[in-house]
Motif scaffolding. Structure first.
Motif, PDB file in Angstrom:
ATOM      1  N   THR A 197       0.825  -1.133  -0.104  1.00 55.32           N
ATOM      2  CA  THR A 197      -0.089  -0.147  -0.016  1.00 55.32           C
ATOM      3  C   THR A 197       0.746   1.200   0.081  1.00 55.32           C
ATOM      4  O   THR A 197       0.274   2.164  -0.599  1.00 55.32           O
ATOM      5  N   VAL A 198       2.125   1.180   0.602  1.00 55.87           N
ATOM      6  CA  VAL A 198       2.798   2.404   0.716  1.00 55.87           C
ATOM      7  C   VAL A 198       3.531   2.441  -0.762  1.00 55.87           C
ATOM      8  O   VAL A 198       3.390   3.755  -1.334  1.00 55.87           O
ATOM      9  N   LEU A 239       0.431  11.303   3.031  1.00 52.64           N
ATOM     10  CA  LEU A 239      -0.573  10.725   3.995  1.00 52.64           C
ATOM     11  C   LEU A 239      -0.453   9.335   4.464  1.00 52.64           C
ATOM     12  O   LEU A 239      -0.741   9.099   5.722  1.00 52.64           O
ATOM     13  N   GLN A 240       0.257   8.610   3.733  1.00 55.25           N
ATOM     14  CA  GLN A 240       0.352   7.210   4.157  1.00 55.25           C
ATOM     15  C   GLN A 240       1.257   7.357   5.308  1.00 55.25           C
ATOM     16  O   GLN A 240       1.508   6.634   6.521  1.00 55.25           O
ATOM     17  N   TYR A 280       1.708   9.784   7.480  1.00 52.13           N
ATOM     18  CA  TYR A 280       0.991  10.289   8.617  1.00 52.13           C
ATOM     19  C   TYR A 280       0.176   8.769   9.145  1.00 52.13           C
ATOM     20  O   TYR A 280       0.076   8.895  10.511  1.00 52.13           O
ATOM     21  N   ARG A 281      -0.507   8.194   8.356  1.00 50.67           N
ATOM     22  CA  ARG A 281      -1.173   7.119   8.820  1.00 50.67           C
ATOM     23  C   ARG A 281      -0.207   6.042   9.380  1.00 50.67           C
ATOM     24  O   ARG A 281      -0.881   5.422  10.541  1.00 50.67           O
ATOM     25  N   LEU A 282       0.693   6.042   9.100  1.00 47.42           N
ATOM     26  CA  LEU A 282       1.596   4.866   9.672  1.00 47.42           C
ATOM     27  C   LEU A 282       2.110   5.328  10.952  1.00 47.42           C
ATOM     28  O   LEU A 282       2.180   4.515  12.121  1.00 47.42           O
ATOM     29  N   MET A 283       2.364   6.543  11.247  1.00 46.85           N
ATOM     30  CA  MET A 283       2.834   7.318  12.491  1.00 46.85           C
ATOM     31  C   MET A 283       1.613   7.193  13.391  1.00 46.85           C
ATOM     32  O   MET A 283       1.779   6.861  14.589  1.00 46.85           O
ATOM     33  N   GLY A 284       0.398   7.428  12.761  1.00 41.58           N
ATOM     34  CA  GLY A 284      -0.884   7.510  13.788  1.00 41.58           C
ATOM     35  C   GLY A 284      -1.129   5.963  14.144  1.00 41.58           C
ATOM     36  O   GLY A 284      -1.908   5.648  15.062  1.00 41.58           O
ATOM     37  N   ALA A 285      -0.507   5.059  13.601  1.00 38.02           N
ATOM     38  CA  ALA A 285      -0.826   3.622  14.062  1.00 38.02           C
ATOM     39  C   ALA A 285       0.313   2.792  14.586  1.00 38.02           C
ATOM     40  O   ALA A 285       0.756   1.753  14.556  1.00 38.02           O
ATOM     41  N   TYR A 286       1.195   3.888  15.246  1.00 41.82           N
ATOM     42  CA  TYR A 286       2.418   3.443  15.698  1.00 41.82           C
ATOM     43  C   TYR A 286       3.450   3.136  15.113  1.00 41.82           C
ATOM     44  O   TYR A 286       4.603   2.671  15.573  1.00 41.82           O
ATOM     45  N   ARG A 287       3.503   2.906  13.897  1.00 48.77           N
ATOM     46  CA  ARG A 287       4.418   2.408  12.874  1.00 48.77           C
ATOM     47  C   ARG A 287       5.551   3.396  12.816  1.00 48.77           C
ATOM     48  O   ARG A 287       5.430   3.630  11.372  1.00 48.77           O
ATOM     49  N   MET A 288       6.337   3.692  13.508  1.00 48.27           N
ATOM     50  CA  MET A 288       7.276   4.789  13.371  1.00 48.27           C
ATOM     51  C   MET A 288       8.467   4.430  12.583  1.00 48.27           C
ATOM     52  O   MET A 288       8.830   5.155  11.904  1.00 48.27           O
ATOM     53  N   ASP A 342      -4.689   1.397   6.493  1.00 52.54           N
ATOM     54  CA  ASP A 342      -4.481  -0.100   6.371  1.00 52.54           C
ATOM     55  C   ASP A 342      -4.041  -0.822   7.610  1.00 52.54           C
ATOM     56  O   ASP A 342      -4.217  -2.013   7.930  1.00 52.54           O
ATOM     57  N   TRP A 343      -3.682   0.200   8.526  1.00 55.16           N
ATOM     58  CA  TRP A 343      -3.312  -0.535   9.949  1.00 55.16           C
ATOM     59  C   TRP A 343      -4.389  -0.349  11.082  1.00 55.16           C
ATOM     60  O   TRP A 343      -4.215  -0.764  12.064  1.00 55.16           O
ATOM     61  N   TRP A 353      -1.003  13.993  17.602  1.00 50.29           N
ATOM     62  CA  TRP A 353      -0.246  12.846  18.471  1.00 50.29           C
ATOM     63  C   TRP A 353       0.878  12.299  17.897  1.00 50.29           C
ATOM     64  O   TRP A 353       1.909  12.045  18.739  1.00 50.29           O
ATOM     65  N   SER A 354       0.859  12.180  16.567  1.00 49.80           N
ATOM     66  CA  SER A 354       2.071  11.545  15.978  1.00 49.80           C
ATOM     67  C   SER A 354       3.273  12.531  16.299  1.00 49.80           C
ATOM     68  O   SER A 354       4.118  11.812  16.559  1.00 49.80           O
ATOM     69  N   TYR A 376       0.208  -1.649  22.360  1.00 50.80           N
ATOM     70  CA  TYR A 376       0.868  -1.826  20.886  1.00 50.80           C
ATOM     71  C   TYR A 376       2.502  -2.428  20.896  1.00 50.80           C
ATOM     72  O   TYR A 376       2.693  -3.365  20.323  1.00 50.80           O
TER      73      TYR A 376
END
Lengths: 518, 232, 325
Positions: free
Chosen positions: A316-317, A476-477, A479-487, C34-35, C193-194, C217
């Motif tokens: 997806t990235v 955007l992706q 930011y989404r990764l960061m928002g999902a803890y996937r730093m 996706d996450w 937050w990020s 997490y």
């Protein structure tokens, strides 16, 4: 020059300017029209205005002030890796804000490299948060841009003039008086205005590096009006103020940046005979080294942080990266379609408002443009379905001010130099555009296109307001990764973005490079 | 016949008045003190500067309002007569079609023009690869293919050496004779005028005077010209 | 899809040609990513509804509400998912939402009686720190300590607003003094937050404002037990995330079905390890392994939606005053 005939019509450019103005002012009006009871200007708004002006002025002065010696050093030194360095220097400017902040903090933060280094000597960590931190971050973002704009000024001095200066045995002072000072009088005000306008609409950087709410800018107040108060009237008012300030800065810059051009040469390779003293050599190396360290260390931090995450990037990235390339491509085409006619119109001296329209994109709040477009589009079409064209268009308008600063001086020169000859040959309109205007503008067009492509690639802009799950861009992706803890994955994606942006910039800028310098 | 009737041309702060006629096929030199308005006069004829009063006509056709490219005029400027990014042949071809789309016959015409000015086989070079004299020849080749009735020269050879300049002037005279073109050339050197000009237009004191026969004028100059020529 | 088909084609988006009814749910962006829970929720619901579930992301909760306000009665949305109790009062004021008929055995620390909105998950705001560090366990000790924190701006971030209300709920009129005391502990304030969490991971601060569930997490997804949340003696402010049906929905029954599905096992079991929050209803399988390690606040704080709406502006003023000096 008023009253002189020109081989190129100003009307397409004026038309393009009207499109831009309609987009920026139309969306603002759309937001204002939806306002219910708005509250006026409060005490906190004045504080925000004061802080915004202070930080933007300081950032602009410092960015351009430092860019002058750096650009001079780069203009008169030739060393291996010079081109690579110039290209890399463009990187901070095109990074997504959040990535750049983390990169900066990795170097200058409390736990950053610099603080660790100081710690070895038993010294206190760097105190980065505060007005100076805001300015430091803005210089990090804008020094490269200012350097490129001023370096371009240097490169537009034809080889013949340097030859003349060398023949006159011009020393540093004479070089300054003959070539550099007049060039800077033309180039610096524009660069100042551009950096000032960029910093004017800063928000996340100012807040984070400013250390808290005392670093509230107008853009943050707009954001608050939208999402905390849902006060569209206030948002429109504040956004109008921001546009007004940028417009004023632009007008001042245009007024000040007078002076004649250097005329055109015969495209000879620029060779420099000045600056051979040991002192000036040392000085140049100092500036090159300092700026490279300042700009490249945070980039190195971003690269280092991103490498481990690069391997883990999911489909997806990559898909988002594809979308970003698509948006960036469209955006670049739109930009050139707007900027080239506008630059011609400005150069033809027909319409001062065109130049003003070109710079407004800087001050337009993405939130206001996005919301305004949303209000306008929603009744007639699905805003999500239009995500790509809308994002591409808005990104193009945001990049327009930079493109104009790059294209206009050259367009003036081209018309000034070849206008009469072309007219006497009855070469007008499309023939002139095709055989004279575009070829003579090639280097500048490439630079502007590269910048636009890179900016668009890294811009979150309005896509966040229009994005649907099937259409995410790379920023955007991230930011989404960061928002999902996937730093870690986010850092990898940021590195990918950096590579893509730099790649787009490199290819386009390179493709347009005309000066045959080594 | 080139006619300037009761013209007043304003260029920035100063004005030049002209009421004169130049007969067809004549080569006329425009001379006068520096800053008197020689270039202003030429630019008005070429259409770069508007006339605020009066009219300009060629063989009875009114040119006053025609744009530069639509006048029966070819012009060479002091410098910048060539586009550095176009080849020599392209620079010449511009004189036929500004779009650069040429038919085979026209392409041959370009080659012949280049050969005529002594630059055969140089068509693919860029101007920067040529000497100053060669660059002037390219510009003249373009004038040739333009085939206009009137040729205006605003000191295009000023940067060349005396021998080279003389050679160029002779080439201009020759080409003009062949084509029957009328030539108006700005010059600050009376020897240029003596060399190829049949007549002289004196521009002085804000006025362009009617043309006079060259030798007569230069041998018995009026006071304004005397001062300019340094004759006490 | 009511809108221009050519535009959809332009984007390569697949328009729904079949007769399948479509349910449009507006939510925040991280839900659809996706996450997030989005992909699994879409799959699970489409298996039972015979419909096409279209999840649309729009910023965060506050942006979501702004979006609904902008669209008004012409909105394409059938359901809005992702508001919290700080936003529900304003949401109801729009008059755009319809009452629900869902009932469930909620596992919320507070009683749920809202007639318009259905809760789907909840969590406690908390300061997250490295497990090996000793950290203060109440605001006043924190204020007196050298511990550095990074927080979010209440004007632009949901947790930021949560912290504002946390201090207000715990200290009332004393809140300005507490903020004054905290001002030298605040390294900086971020937009979202990020940024804050990223800065914390980079070592810029000892603690970051996040959720008690954040360590889950790291523990579950990364098998990393090095993060912990500090249990504060004042108690912890809660965030309850809810969804509601729009009165103008053209898929009213389907919307009801979705809200009911939302509190069922199929949906609730997805939440803990995708949204990293507590499910509103404990699924039959229980909470995922690892959640039992999370700190349990002694006291749950939550202002009612009307209280929250009332104190918000004043609390923001106090916060700005204390931190702007």
């Amino acid at each position: 020059m008023a009253g002189r005939a020109q081989p190129i019509s100003a009307f397409p450019g004026i038309g393009a300017a009207l499109v831009v103005a309609a987009l920026i002012l139309g969306t603002l009006a759309a937001v204002a029209a939806r306002a219910e009871a708005g509250t006026g200007f409060g005490v906190s708004d004045w504080a925000a205005l004061r802080f915004t002006l202070t930080q933007a002025s300081l950032s602009a002065l410092l960015s351009v002030g430092l860019a002058i010696p750096v650009a001079r050093a780069l203009a008169r030194r030739r060393f291996p890796g010079r081109r690579l360095l110039i290209a890399l220097l463009g990187a901070p400017f095109i990074l997504p804000v959040i990535v750049a902040i983390l990169g900066l903090l990795a170097v200058f933060g409390r736990a950053g490299w610099l603080s660790s280094l100081l710690g070895l000597f038993g010294l206190e960590p760097v105190q980065i948060y505060g007005l100076h931190g805001v300015v430091l971050a803005h210089v990090f973002f804008n020094l490269p841009l200012a350097t490129r704009l001023i370096l371009q000024g240097w490169q537009e001095i034809p080889a013949e003039r340097f030859r003349l200066a060398a023949q006159l045995n011009a020393g540093p002072l004479a070089m300054w008086q003959l070539l550099e000072a007049p060039m800077l009088r033309r180039a610096a005000p524009g660069a100042l205005a551009v950096v000032f306008a960029i910093c004017l609409s800063s928000f996340a950087v100012a807040l984070t590096l400013g250390g808290g709410p005392r670093a509230t800018t107008i853009e943050l107040a707009i954001y608050q009006a939208f999402r905390f108060d849902f006060d569209l009237g206030r948002a429109a008012l504040l956004s109008g103020l921001q546009l007004g300030l940028t417009g004023a800065a632009a007008l001042v810059a245009l007024r000040v940046s007078a002076g004649e051009g250097f005329g055109a040469g015969l495209d000879r390779a620029v060779q420099r005979w000045d600056g051979h003293s040991r002192f000036s050599r040392g000085l140049d190396m100092f500036w090159i080294f300092l700026s490279a360290a300042f700009l490249l260390l945070p980039l190195a931090a971003i690269v280092l942080a991103g490498l481990p995450g690069l391997a883990a990037l999911k489909g997806t990235v990559w898909q988002a990266a594809g979308n970003s390339i698509l948006v960036s491509g469209f955006s670049t085409v739109i930009l050139l379609a707007l900027a080239l006619p506008m630059a011609a119109a400005v150069a033809a001296g027909r319409d001062g408002m065109t130049e003003l329209a070109g710079i407004l994109g800087l001050a337009a709040s993405p939130l206001v443009i996005g919301t305004g477009l949303f209000i306008l589009i929603h009744p007639i079409a699905d805003p999500f379905a239009l995500a790509l064209p809308v994002t591409a268009l808005v990104n193009a308008v945001m990049a327009l001010p930079f493109a104009m600063r790059i294209l206009v001086p050259r367009a003036r020169e081209v018309l000034g130099r070849y206008g009469r000859l072309s007219l006497s040959l009855d070469m007008q309109g499309w023939a002139f555009v095709r055989h004279v205007y575009l070829p003579r503008m090639r280097a500048q067009t490439g630079f502007a296109a590269g910048l636009a492509a890179a900016l668009s690639m890294g811009d979150l802009g309005v896509v966040a307001l229009f994005a649907d799950p099937d259409f995410a861009t790379l920023p955007l992706q991230i930011y989404r990764l960061m928002g999902a803890y996937r730093m870690e994955a986010a850092a990898g994606a940021a590195l990918l973005l950096l590579v893509l942006s730099m790649g787009a910039f490199w290819i386009l800028d390179r493709g347009g490079r005309w000066h045959a310098e080594a | 016949m080139l006619k300037l009737e009761n013209c007043r041309i304003i260029n920035g702060g100063f004005a030049v008045e002209a009421d004169l006629a130049v007969a067809p096929g004549v080569c006329a030199a425009v001379i006068g003190p520096s800053g008197a308005g020689k270039s202003t006069l030429i630019e008005a004829i070429a259409g770069f500067l508007p006339v605020s009063r009066g009219g300009i006509s060629w063989n009875g056709a009114d040119l006053t309002a025609a744009p530069p490219g639509k006048r029966p005029i070819a012009m060479l400027f002091q410098d910048g007569n060539l586009f550095p990014h176009l080849t020599v042949a392209q620079n010449v071809a511009l004189g036929i079609h500004a779009s650069l789309r040429l038919a085979d016959a026209e392409r041959r015409q370009v080659e012949e023009a280049l050969a005529r000015v002594g630059l055969a086989d140089m068509g693919n070079r860029k101007p920067a690869a040529l000497s100053g004299g060669q660059q002037s020849r390219v510009a003249l080749a373009r004038v040739l293919v333009q085939g206009r009735d009137l040729l205006l020269l605003d000191e295009p050879f000023a940067a060349l050496g005396p021998a080279l300049k003389a050679e160029m002037l002779d080439l201009v005279a020759e080409l003009a004779r062949e084509s029957g073109a009328t030539v108006l050339m700005v010059s600050h050197d009376p020897n240029d005028a003596r060399r190829i000009a049949d007549q002289v237009v004196l521009v002085a004191d804000g006025r362009a005077h009617a043309p006079q026969q060259t030798t007569q004028m230069l041998d018995n100059p009026p006071p304004a010209l005397r001062a300019y020529l340094g004759m006490a | 899809m009511k809108h221009l088909a050519f535009a959809a084609g332009l984007l390569g988006a697949s328009a729904a040609f079949a007769e399948t009814p479509e349910l449009t749910v507006y939510t925040y962006d991280s839900f659809v990513s996706d996450w997030g829970p989005g992909p699994a929720v879409e799959k699970a619901f489409e298996e039972v509804c015979g419909c096409d579930l279209k999840l649309v992301g729009a910023g965060d909760g506050a942006a979501l509400l702004a979006r609904i306000k902008l669209e008004g009665e012409r909105s394409d949305a059938d359901v809005v998912l992702g508001l919290d109790t700080n936003l529900t009062a304003a949401a109801k004021e729009t008059g755009l939402f319809a009452d629900h008929s869902v009932s469930a055995d909620y596992a919320l620390p507070v009683e749920w009686t809202d007639a318009t909105f259905v809760p789907y998950d909840w969590g406690y705001f908390a300061f997250v720190h490295n497990a090996d560090a000793t950290v203060p366990t109440d605001f006043k000790t924190l204020a007196d300590s050298d511990t550095k924190i990074v927080i979010q701006d209440p004007r632009s971030s949901t947790p930021g607003l949560g912290l504002l209300l946390w201090v207000k709920a715990a200290y009332g009129d004393e809140a300005p003094a507490v903020w004054k005391g905290l001002s030298d502990n605040v390294v900086t304030v971020t937009k979202g937050w990020s940024e804050a969490y990223g800065m914390f991971l980079e070592g810029e601060a000892d603690m970051v404002l996040s959720y008690t569930t954040s360590p889950a997490y790291h523990l579950i997804a990364e098998e990393d037990g090095s993060k912990a949340a500090a249990a504060f003696d004042e108690g912890h402010y809660m965030q309850v995330e809810v969804a509601g049906k729009l009165a103008n929905s053209d898929q009213s029954e389907l919307a009801d079905q979705f809200l009911a599905f939302m509190v069922s096992d199929a949906f609730q079991s997805i939440i803990p390890t995708t949204n990293w929050m507590y499910p509103a209803v404990i699924p039959a399988t229980g909470l995922p392994e690892g959640f039992e390690t999370l700190v349990q606040p002694g006291k749950s704080l939550l202002l009612s939606e009307t209280e929250a709406a009332d104190v918000r502006d004043a609390a923001l003023g106090e916060w700005l005053d204390a931190l702007s000096q």
